[in-house]
Design a protein around this motif. Structure first.
Motif, PDB file in Angstrom:
ATOM      1  N   UNK A 170      13.109  10.199 -16.379  1.00 60.72           N
ATOM      2  CA  UNK A 170      14.719   9.629 -16.038  1.00 60.72           C
ATOM      3  C   UNK A 170      14.785   9.886 -14.596  1.00 60.72           C
ATOM      4  N   UNK A 171      14.832   8.448 -13.883  1.00 56.67           N
ATOM      5  CA  UNK A 171      14.891   8.846 -12.381  1.00 56.67           C
ATOM      6  C   UNK A 171      15.798   9.242 -11.651  1.00 56.67           C
ATOM      7  N   UNK A 172      17.036   9.217 -12.240  1.00 57.81           N
ATOM      8  CA  UNK A 172      17.931  10.336 -11.449  1.00 57.81           C
ATOM      9  C   UNK A 172      17.703  11.159 -10.783  1.00 57.81           C
ATOM     10  N   UNK A 173      17.382  12.490 -11.998  1.00 58.54           N
ATOM     11  CA  UNK A 173      17.502  13.828 -10.595  1.00 58.54           C
ATOM     12  C   UNK A 173      16.418  13.620  -9.553  1.00 58.54           C
ATOM     13  N   UNK A 174      15.431  12.761  -9.970  1.00 57.56           N
ATOM     14  CA  UNK A 174      14.727  12.670  -9.109  1.00 57.56           C
ATOM     15  C   UNK A 174      15.270  12.259  -7.827  1.00 57.56           C
ATOM     16  N   UNK A 175      16.455  10.614  -7.932  1.00 59.31           N
ATOM     17  CA  UNK A 175      17.128  10.489  -7.062  1.00 59.31           C
ATOM     18  C   UNK A 175      18.127  11.019  -5.774  1.00 59.31           C
ATOM     19  N   UNK A 190       0.661  -1.201   0.163  1.00 59.57           N
ATOM     20  CA  UNK A 190      -0.266   0.268   0.007  1.00 59.57           C
ATOM     21  C   UNK A 190       1.017   0.964  -0.066  1.00 59.57           C
ATOM     22  N   UNK A 191       1.634   1.024   1.310  1.00 57.65           N
ATOM     23  CA  UNK A 191       2.645   2.410   0.737  1.00 57.65           C
ATOM     24  C   UNK A 191       3.598   2.122  -0.159  1.00 57.65           C
ATOM     25  N   UNK A 192       3.665   1.353  -0.500  1.00 58.96           N
ATOM     26  CA  UNK A 192       4.453   1.561  -2.409  1.00 58.96           C
ATOM     27  C   UNK A 192       4.155   2.329  -3.467  1.00 58.96           C
ATOM     28  N   UNK A 193       2.508   1.797  -3.344  1.00 57.83           N
ATOM     29  CA  UNK A 193       1.903   2.251  -4.566  1.00 57.83           C
ATOM     30  C   UNK A 193       1.134   4.058  -4.056  1.00 57.83           C
ATOM     31  N   UNK A 194       0.970   4.256  -2.953  1.00 58.76           N
ATOM     32  CA  UNK A 194       1.804   5.589  -2.521  1.00 58.76           C
ATOM     33  C   UNK A 194       2.646   6.754  -2.968  1.00 58.76           C
ATOM     34  N   UNK A 195       4.160   5.713  -2.651  1.00 59.89           N
ATOM     35  CA  UNK A 195       5.218   5.979  -3.656  1.00 59.89           C
ATOM     36  C   UNK A 195       5.320   6.469  -5.143  1.00 59.89           C
ATOM     37  N   UNK A 196       4.480   5.919  -5.312  1.00 56.95           N
ATOM     38  CA  UNK A 196       4.235   5.675  -7.100  1.00 56.95           C
ATOM     39  C   UNK A 196       3.481   7.144  -7.056  1.00 56.95           C
ATOM     40  N   UNK A 197       2.309   7.158  -6.431  1.00 57.52           N
ATOM     41  CA  UNK A 197       1.300   8.763  -6.582  1.00 57.52           C
ATOM     42  C   UNK A 197       2.247   9.830  -6.366  1.00 57.52           C
ATOM     43  N   UNK A 200       8.214   2.248  -5.182  1.00 52.59           N
ATOM     44  CA  UNK A 200       6.682   2.693  -5.538  1.00 52.59           C
ATOM     45  C   UNK A 200       7.939   4.193  -6.605  1.00 52.59           C
ATOM     46  N   UNK A 201       8.211   5.149  -5.877  1.00 51.61           N
ATOM     47  CA  UNK A 201       8.521   6.526  -6.581  1.00 51.61           C
ATOM     48  C   UNK A 201       8.988   5.965  -8.225  1.00 51.61           C
ATOM     49  N   UNK A 242       4.940  11.106  -8.945  1.00 54.87           N
ATOM     50  CA  UNK A 242       4.097  11.396  -9.955  1.00 54.87           C
ATOM     51  C   UNK A 242       3.923  12.809  -9.854  1.00 54.87           C
ATOM     52  N   UNK A 243       3.395  13.317  -8.663  1.00 58.35           N
ATOM     53  CA  UNK A 243       3.239  14.548  -8.122  1.00 58.35           C
ATOM     54  C   UNK A 243       4.246  15.451  -7.841  1.00 58.35           C
ATOM     55  N   UNK A 244       5.496  15.001  -7.697  1.00 59.87           N
ATOM     56  CA  UNK A 244       6.612  15.801  -6.947  1.00 59.87           C
ATOM     57  C   UNK A 244       7.529  16.025  -8.369  1.00 59.87           C
ATOM     58  N   UNK A 245       6.620  15.012  -9.452  1.00 60.10           N
ATOM     59  CA  UNK A 245       7.329  15.434 -11.158  1.00 60.10           C
ATOM     60  C   UNK A 245       6.873  17.077 -11.405  1.00 60.10           C
ATOM     61  N   UNK A 246       5.755  16.521 -11.417  1.00 57.54           N
ATOM     62  CA  UNK A 246       4.629  17.637 -12.230  1.00 57.54           C
ATOM     63  C   UNK A 246       4.729  19.181 -11.425  1.00 57.54           C
ATOM     64  N   UNK A 247       5.317  18.314 -10.268  1.00 64.07           N
ATOM     65  CA  UNK A 247       4.807  20.249  -9.134  1.00 64.07           C
ATOM     66  C   UNK A 247       6.496  20.334  -7.724  1.00 64.07           C
ATOM     67  N   UNK A 248       7.735  20.130  -8.805  1.00 65.34           N
ATOM     68  CA  UNK A 248       8.471  19.831  -8.242  1.00 65.34           C
ATOM     69  C   UNK A 248       9.224  20.305  -6.623  1.00 65.34           C
ATOM     70  N   UNK A 249       8.517  21.842  -6.491  1.00 61.76           N
ATOM     71  CA  UNK A 249       8.708  22.378  -5.167  1.00 61.76           C
ATOM     72  C   UNK A 249       8.072  22.111  -4.141  1.00 61.76           C
ATOM     73  N   UNK A 250       6.790  20.976  -3.901  1.00 67.38           N
ATOM     74  CA  UNK A 250       6.344  20.592  -3.036  1.00 67.38           C
ATOM     75  C   UNK A 250       7.326  19.270  -2.401  1.00 67.38           C
ATOM     76  N   UNK A 251       8.099  18.913  -3.067  1.00 66.67           N
ATOM     77  CA  UNK A 251       9.089  17.700  -2.654  1.00 66.67           C
ATOM     78  C   UNK A 251       7.660  16.382  -1.502  1.00 66.67           C
TER      79      UNK A 251
END
Length: 307
Positions: A121-126, A71-78, A110-111, A81-90
């Motif tokens: 690309x997942x590297x900038x997020x990491x 369940x928490x993995x699924x939360x990480x997915x969502x 999940x992320x 996705x939100x962080x990618x589009x609104x990166x200042x919210x982290x």
């Protein structure tokens, strides 16, 4: 409900036809693996549509204890996705710094899946997570998604993402190994044949991923785990590495499961609590000089216990 979340939701829907053919067979193993996939999907959608963090945590904690990590993995997915589009919210980092702290491994898995679904690309997020140890788990989640939902390209054709390099490729293959467990319906012969088709340089990381899936997700009986152990000859330390990481992830949140106990006893020759303690001890005094990823050192320390 958030407007952005509602707009994103269709991108994360998963239908049975989206799954690799080997993951949709009959029997308890397929039923177990499918339940995990759809728990992750359901909780991703819930996360996208839930505005308040307290309400989200309450909904995730309502899942049966044994499934709560998914369940928490699924939360990480969502959240990713939100962080990618609104990166200042982290939101992802705030979540693991707060109520999801014990589930950091699951959230980061999940992320990585969320970023893969958005084809990012997942590297900038990491790097933005500023987590020198577990931030690499994002690449594991990314690899799982690509191996499961782009199975032909990344497993059958063994394509390597061009934007990944260095240890990122190893972490990617951890996730790819997990996806092989799911995509084959945990059929031992198919797992082995799939991994043996890869270059030898990648097989160790794939077996580590199989170990994590076998220990954390399970879905098979003890004789099947014994068969996995026996067929992983030459890579048993890597298989054990993954099983130990699974034990830590479960014991950190206090939801040990029968699957994990069986895998630890058969593959590692110890109970799951003792396996989790091996993982915890390996975290002590990890170097932070950036010469080598701390996560890589941690996992190497674990497998040396089984070499």
């Amino acid at each position: 409900m958030t407007v952005l979340g509602a707009a994103l939701r269709p991108l994360f829907e998963v239908a049975p036809t989206d799954l690799p053919p080997g993951a949709t067979g009959g029997g308890p193993t397929a039923e177990r693996l499918s339940r995990v996939v759809f728990t992750v999907t359901e909780c991703c959608e819930r996360t996208l549509l839930t505005r308040r963090e307290t309400a989200l945590v309450k909904a995730l904690d309502a899942y049966p204890e044994e499934l709560r990590g998914f369940a928490y993995e699924g939360a990480g997915v969502g959240l990713a996705a939100l962080d990618h589009l609104l990166p200042w919210q982290r939101r992802t980092r705030r979540f693991v710094d707060g109520p999801a702290g014990p589930y950091v491994f699951a959230v980061y898995l999940g992320a990585g899946m969320g970023l893969a679904r958005l084809r990012r690309d997942p590297e900038p997020f990491r790097r933005r997570l500023k987590d020198d140890v577990f931030g690499w788990v994002v690449l594991d989640g990314y690899g799982f998604h690509e191996g499961f939902f782009a199975h032909r390209r990344h497993v059958q054709e063994r394509a390597v993402p061009r934007h990944l390099s260095g240890y990122g490729l190893s972490a990617f293959d951890h996730g790819l190994g997990r996806s092989i467990w799911f995509a084959t319906g945990a059929d031992v012969k198919r797992v082995v044949a799939t991994i043996e088709a890869f270059p030898e340089s990648r097989r160790g990381d794939l077996w580590a991923g199989v170990g994590l899936a076998c220990g954390y997700t399970g879905g098979v009986d003890e004789p099947t785990v014994e068969a996995v152990r026996d067929r992983a000859e030459g890579y048993r330390d890597r298989l054990a590495e993954g099983v130990v990481v699974a034990a830590r992830a479960r014991h950190q949140v206090g939801n040990a499961a029968a699957y994990d106990e069986i895998a630890c006893r058969v593959v590692c020759g110890t109970g799951s609590r003792e396996a989790a303690e091996i993982a915890a001890a390996a975290l002590v005094d990890l170097p932070t000089d950036d010469v080598e990823p701390a996560y890589q050192i941690w996992r190497r320390r674990i497998r040396r216990q089984f070499t």
